[in-house]
Design a protein around this motif. Structure first.
Motif, PDB file in Angstrom:
ATOM      1  N   SER A 220       0.829  -1.198   0.000  1.00 43.80           N
ATOM      2  CA  SER A 220       0.000   0.000   0.000  1.00 43.80           C
ATOM      3  C   SER A 220       0.865   1.250   0.000  1.00 43.80           C
ATOM      4  N   GLU A 221       0.457   2.203  -0.819  1.00 45.80           N
ATOM      5  CA  GLU A 221       1.114   3.511  -0.840  1.00 45.80           C
ATOM      6  C   GLU A 221       0.693   4.384   0.324  1.00 45.80           C
ATOM      7  N   THR A 222      -0.376   4.022   0.991  1.00 48.96           N
ATOM      8  CA  THR A 222      -0.889   4.850   2.080  1.00 48.96           C
ATOM      9  C   THR A 222      -0.563   4.271   3.459  1.00 48.96           C
ATOM     10  N   MET A 223       0.288   3.254   3.493  1.00 43.44           N
ATOM     11  CA  MET A 223       0.661   2.645   4.767  1.00 43.44           C
ATOM     12  C   MET A 223       1.578   3.600   5.536  1.00 43.44           C
ATOM     13  N   PRO A 224       1.221   3.913   6.776  1.00 45.17           N
ATOM     14  CA  PRO A 224       2.068   4.833   7.548  1.00 45.17           C
ATOM     15  C   PRO A 224       3.304   4.136   8.116  1.00 45.17           C
ATOM     16  N   SER A 225       4.277   4.913   8.455  1.00 47.53           N
ATOM     17  CA  SER A 225       5.488   4.453   9.130  1.00 47.53           C
ATOM     18  C   SER A 225       5.616   5.267  10.403  1.00 47.53           C
ATOM     19  N   GLY A 226       5.506   4.623  11.549  1.00 48.79           N
ATOM     20  CA  GLY A 226       5.536   5.365  12.805  1.00 48.79           C
ATOM     21  C   GLY A 226       4.334   6.266  12.985  1.00 48.79           C
ATOM     22  N   GLY A 227       3.198   5.864  12.423  1.00 48.75           N
ATOM     23  CA  GLY A 227       1.979   6.644  12.587  1.00 48.75           C
ATOM     24  C   GLY A 227       1.765   7.746  11.565  1.00 48.75           C
ATOM     25  N   LYS A 228       2.719   7.942  10.659  1.00 46.83           N
ATOM     26  CA  LYS A 228       2.526   8.966   9.634  1.00 46.83           C
ATOM     27  C   LYS A 228       3.151   8.505   8.322  1.00 46.83           C
ATOM     28  N   ILE A 229       2.711   9.106   7.242  1.00 48.21           N
ATOM     29  CA  ILE A 229       3.281   8.784   5.936  1.00 48.21           C
ATOM     30  C   ILE A 229       4.552   9.609   5.772  1.00 48.21           C
ATOM     31  N   VAL A 230       5.640   8.913   5.515  1.00 52.93           N
ATOM     32  CA  VAL A 230       6.939   9.560   5.343  1.00 52.93           C
ATOM     33  C   VAL A 230       7.333   9.428   3.871  1.00 52.93           C
ATOM     34  N   ILE A 231       7.612  10.527   3.239  1.00 50.89           N
ATOM     35  CA  ILE A 231       7.981  10.550   1.818  1.00 50.89           C
ATOM     36  C   ILE A 231       9.502  10.553   1.684  1.00 50.89           C
ATOM     37  N   ASP A 232      10.012   9.635   0.881  1.00 51.10           N
ATOM     38  CA  ASP A 232      11.442   9.585   0.594  1.00 51.10           C
ATOM     39  C   ASP A 232      11.795  10.788  -0.284  1.00 51.10           C
TER      40      ASP A 232
END
Length: 154
Positions: free
Chosen positions: A36-48
């Motif tokens: 999923s593109e909308t899966m959060p990391s640490g509770g938020k979406i982090v963009i590379d």
């Protein structure tokens, strides 16, 4: 090249004679990927910042690629991937990363069986599954209803 015969229900059982495979058979299995593109990391979406992509999606791709490379190195006879997507409408980026791994397997002579799971199927029976982008690809077998599968070849 190995082949995979797919029959719905018992149709192939009734009309074909099959012989048992000799020796061990390795099956690569990836389950509950939920790419999923909308899966959060640490509770938020982090963009590379380099790619503009969700870091979690890139992490998933790296993990799946590692598993695919291991299946190839272990000379698996077949790969089974269950519930690869988080929704029945994967984004183009989700499709692209999944397809890259699946094509790497089939390109190395490993047939791939993909089952959508409950996340890949819409509640509306008129909708296509999240795996429509895989339909009709050589050595990729999308199983959306009960089926009997046979692996043929050496």
């Amino acid at each position: 090249m190995e082949g995979l015969a797919v029959g719905v229900g018992n149709s192939l059982c009734e009309n074909s004679v099959r012989t048992a495979l000799q020796g061990p058979v390795k099956i690569g299995h990836l389950a509950d990927l939920h790419v999923s593109e909308t899966m959060p990391s640490g509770g938020k979406i982090v963009i590379d910042p380099q790619t503009g992509m969700n870091e979690r999606l890139l992490d998933m791709h790296r993990c799946i690629s590692f598993a695919v490379d291991r299946m190839i190195a272990e000379k698996c006879r077949v790969a089974l991937i269950t519930e690869p997507t988080e929704t029945h409408q994967p984004t183009p980026n989700e499709e692209r990363y999944l397809l890259a791994s699946i094509l790497k397997l089939t390109g190395n002579g490993i047939p791939v069986i993909v089952e959508p799971g409950n996340h890949g199927i819409s509640k509306n029976p008129k909708d296509s599954s999240g795996l429509a982008f895989l339909q009709g690809r050589p050595n990729v077998f999308v199983v959306e209803k009960p089926a009997v599968l046979y692996l043929e070849g050496n």
